[in-house]
Design a protein around this motif. Structure first.
Motif, PDB file in Angstrom:
ATOM      1  N   PRO A  38      -3.628 -23.754 -36.394  1.00 51.78           N
ATOM      2  CA  PRO A  38      -4.172 -24.825 -35.558  1.00 51.78           C
ATOM      3  C   PRO A  38      -4.367 -24.355 -34.121  1.00 51.78           C
ATOM      4  N   SER A  39      -5.278 -24.997 -33.433  1.00 52.27           N
ATOM      5  CA  SER A  39      -5.514 -24.677 -32.029  1.00 52.27           C
ATOM      6  C   SER A  39      -6.043 -25.910 -31.319  1.00 52.27           C
ATOM      7  N   ALA A  40      -5.948 -25.891 -30.001  1.00 55.10           N
ATOM      8  CA  ALA A  40      -6.466 -27.000 -29.204  1.00 55.10           C
ATOM      9  C   ALA A  40      -7.964 -27.157 -29.439  1.00 55.10           C
ATOM     10  N   GLU A  41      -8.669 -26.042 -29.496  1.00 55.76           N
ATOM     11  CA  GLU A  41     -10.119 -26.073 -29.706  1.00 55.76           C
ATOM     12  C   GLU A  41     -10.468 -26.725 -31.032  1.00 55.76           C
ATOM     13  N   GLU A  42      -9.742 -26.361 -32.085  1.00 55.29           N
ATOM     14  CA  GLU A  42     -10.024 -26.913 -33.406  1.00 55.29           C
ATOM     15  C   GLU A  42      -9.684 -28.402 -33.467  1.00 55.29           C
ATOM     16  N   VAL A  43      -8.580 -28.792 -32.857  1.00 54.49           N
ATOM     17  CA  VAL A  43      -8.197 -30.205 -32.826  1.00 54.49           C
ATOM     18  C   VAL A  43      -9.278 -31.022 -32.114  1.00 54.49           C
ATOM     19  N   GLU A  44      -9.730 -30.526 -30.972  1.00 54.11           N
ATOM     20  CA  GLU A  44     -10.751 -31.255 -30.208  1.00 54.11           C
ATOM     21  C   GLU A  44     -12.058 -31.369 -30.987  1.00 54.11           C
ATOM     22  N   ARG A  45     -12.395 -30.350 -31.757  1.00 52.07           N
ATOM     23  CA  ARG A  45     -13.603 -30.407 -32.585  1.00 52.07           C
ATOM     24  C   ARG A  45     -13.487 -31.486 -33.661  1.00 52.07           C
ATOM     25  N   LEU A  46     -12.275 -31.648 -34.206  1.00 53.62           N
ATOM     26  CA  LEU A  46     -12.065 -32.583 -35.301  1.00 53.62           C
ATOM     27  C   LEU A  46     -11.915 -34.035 -34.851  1.00 53.62           C
ATOM     28  N   LEU A  47     -11.440 -34.241 -33.652  1.00 56.49           N
ATOM     29  CA  LEU A  47     -11.092 -35.602 -33.211  1.00 56.49           C
ATOM     30  C   LEU A  47     -12.218 -36.629 -33.378  1.00 56.49           C
ATOM     31  N   PRO A  48     -13.436 -36.369 -32.911  1.00 53.68           N
ATOM     32  CA  PRO A  48     -14.471 -37.399 -33.087  1.00 53.68           C
ATOM     33  C   PRO A  48     -14.804 -37.673 -34.546  1.00 53.68           C
ATOM     34  N   GLU A  49     -14.706 -36.637 -35.399  1.00 51.68           N
ATOM     35  CA  GLU A  49     -14.984 -36.830 -36.824  1.00 51.68           C
ATOM     36  C   GLU A  49     -13.902 -37.664 -37.494  1.00 51.68           C
ATOM     37  N   VAL A  50     -12.645 -37.361 -37.167  1.00 49.04           N
ATOM     38  CA  VAL A  50     -11.523 -38.082 -37.767  1.00 49.04           C
ATOM     39  C   VAL A  50     -11.515 -39.542 -37.321  1.00 49.04           C
ATOM     40  N   LYS A  51     -11.853 -39.767 -36.070  1.00 49.15           N
ATOM     41  CA  LYS A  51     -11.858 -41.133 -35.532  1.00 49.15           C
ATOM     42  C   LYS A  51     -12.825 -42.033 -36.305  1.00 49.15           C
ATOM     43  N   LYS A  52     -13.920 -41.456 -36.783  1.00 46.47           N
ATOM     44  CA  LYS A  52     -14.916 -42.245 -37.521  1.00 46.47           C
ATOM     45  C   LYS A  52     -14.311 -42.949 -38.732  1.00 46.47           C
ATOM     46  N   TYR A  53     -13.279 -42.358 -39.309  1.00 45.85           N
ATOM     47  CA  TYR A  53     -12.689 -42.890 -40.541  1.00 45.85           C
ATOM     48  C   TYR A  53     -11.496 -43.814 -40.283  1.00 45.85           C
ATOM     49  N   GLY A  54     -11.232 -44.091 -39.019  1.00 50.66           N
ATOM     50  CA  GLY A  54     -10.184 -45.059 -38.694  1.00 50.66           C
ATOM     51  C   GLY A  54      -8.770 -44.553 -38.855  1.00 50.66           C
ATOM     52  N   ALA A  55      -8.568 -43.236 -38.722  1.00 51.91           N
ATOM     53  CA  ALA A  55      -7.220 -42.681 -38.844  1.00 51.91           C
ATOM     54  C   ALA A  55      -6.326 -43.196 -37.718  1.00 51.91           C
ATOM     55  N   LYS A  56      -5.093 -43.473 -38.068  1.00 52.62           N
ATOM     56  CA  LYS A  56      -4.118 -43.916 -37.062  1.00 52.62           C
ATOM     57  C   LYS A  56      -3.316 -42.740 -36.513  1.00 52.62           C
ATOM     58  N   TYR A  57      -3.087 -41.732 -37.361  1.00 56.49           N
ATOM     59  CA  TYR A  57      -2.294 -40.571 -36.962  1.00 56.49           C
ATOM     60  C   TYR A  57      -3.110 -39.290 -37.154  1.00 56.49           C
ATOM     61  N   PHE A  58      -2.967 -38.369 -36.204  1.00 56.81           N
ATOM     62  CA  PHE A  58      -3.573 -37.046 -36.325  1.00 56.81           C
ATOM     63  C   PHE A  58      -2.435 -36.036 -36.235  1.00 56.81           C
ATOM     64  N   VAL A  59      -2.176 -35.324 -37.344  1.00 58.05           N
ATOM     65  CA  VAL A  59      -1.019 -34.434 -37.421  1.00 58.05           C
ATOM     66  C   VAL A  59      -1.429 -32.972 -37.286  1.00 58.05           C
ATOM     67  N   ILE A  60      -0.801 -32.280 -36.335  1.00 58.01           N
ATOM     68  CA  ILE A  60      -0.945 -30.837 -36.199  1.00 58.01           C
ATOM     69  C   ILE A  60       0.115 -30.216 -37.097  1.00 58.01           C
ATOM     70  N   ASP A  61      -0.313 -29.454 -38.083  1.00 55.89           N
ATOM     71  CA  ASP A  61       0.616 -28.940 -39.078  1.00 55.89           C
ATOM     72  C   ASP A  61       1.126 -27.551 -38.697  1.00 55.89           C
ATOM     73  N   ALA A  62       1.667 -26.844 -39.669  1.00 65.57           N
ATOM     74  CA  ALA A  62       2.348 -25.567 -39.446  1.00 65.57           C
ATOM     75  C   ALA A  62       1.475 -24.539 -38.746  1.00 65.57           C
ATOM     76  N   GLY A  63       2.123 -23.671 -37.954  1.00 72.62           N
ATOM     77  CA  GLY A  63       1.445 -22.574 -37.294  1.00 72.62           C
ATOM     78  C   GLY A  63       1.195 -22.771 -35.815  1.00 72.62           C
ATOM     79  N   TRP A  64       1.529 -23.937 -35.278  1.00 69.24           N
ATOM     80  CA  TRP A  64       1.282 -24.199 -33.849  1.00 69.24           C
ATOM     81  C   TRP A  64       2.177 -23.363 -32.947  1.00 69.24           C
ATOM     82  N   TYR A  65       3.184 -22.702 -33.515  1.00 70.72           N
ATOM     83  CA  TYR A  65       4.173 -21.940 -32.759  1.00 70.72           C
ATOM     84  C   TYR A  65       3.963 -20.431 -32.858  1.00 70.72           C
TER      85      TYR A  65
END
Length: 202
Positions: A38-65
């Motif tokens: 995961p990365s900040a860039e990838e999360v930011e790319r996904l955010l507008p797409e995920v929001k379209k589906y009404g997600a309440k939670y956005f989880v950053i999974d393994a590998g952020w460390y």
């Protein structure tokens, strides 16, 4: 009796009045997008797409460390955000998730450390059986009976979550330590003490 206890628990559950608990919210977990990178860039790319589906939670999974050149599974245990993947800080990424109206979540597997983590070399922090450290594949299990372990995980997990504004925690348990551990009258007694230590962390 046990039956009365379960009936009371069911009754209490059915009486809950929290509107948010009356439906199952959508939780988006990015793991099958980044596959442990995961990365900040990838999360930011996904955010507008995920929001379209009404997600309440956005989880950053393994590998952020760990860095993108490393295997996330071998670095579990240190839990220090990767500065290359999250150059502005992981807190900034959590804030951006909230800007999109979602609650940021983060992944942990706090009961173990893997062989390439910094903490893995600290032998006295891990459970043993018959005098040998319990190792499953490339991972060992923290000994939660020790205050040093509990303090370490309070800082790396609980304090991290609070300080960086995460509102959801995904906990994995990918390995089993087996029938128990040293340090008590039997393996089972050692395991019971260990689990009591897990409860004491919070």
């Amino acid at each position: 009796g046990a039956e009365e206890v379960w009936n009371r628990l069911n009754t209490a559950f059915n009486r809950q009045e929290n509107e948010e608990e009356k439906f199952l919210p959508i939780i988006y977990n990015e793991y099958c997008t980044s596959w442990g990178n995961p990365s900040a860039e990838e999360v930011e790319r996904l955010l507008p797409e995920v929001k379209k589906y009404g997600a309440k939670y956005f989880v950053i999974d393994a590998g952020w460390y760990c860095g993108r050149e490393e295997d996330w599974a071998l670095k579990v245990g240190d839990y220090k955000p990767d500065k290359i993947a999250f150059p502005e800080s992981i807190k900034k990424t959590a804030e951006k998730i909230r800007d999109y109206g979602m609650i940021p979540g983060i992944w942990f597997e706090p009961e173990i450390a893997a062989e390439k983590s910094e903490v893995y070399s600290n032998n006295e922090m891990f459970l043993t059986r018959d005098g040998y450290r319990i190792v499953m594949k490339d991972r060992s299990f923290f000994d939660f009976r020790q205050e040093t372990v509990r303090a370490y995980l309070r800082k790396r997990v609980i304090d991290f979550v609070k300080e960086n504004g995460f509102g959801y925690v995904k906990l994995d348990y990918n390995e089993c330590l087996g029938i128990g551990c040293d340090g008590a009258g039997s393996y089972g007694a050692g395991l019971r003490q260990h689990i009591e230590g897990v409860v004491a962390v919070g």
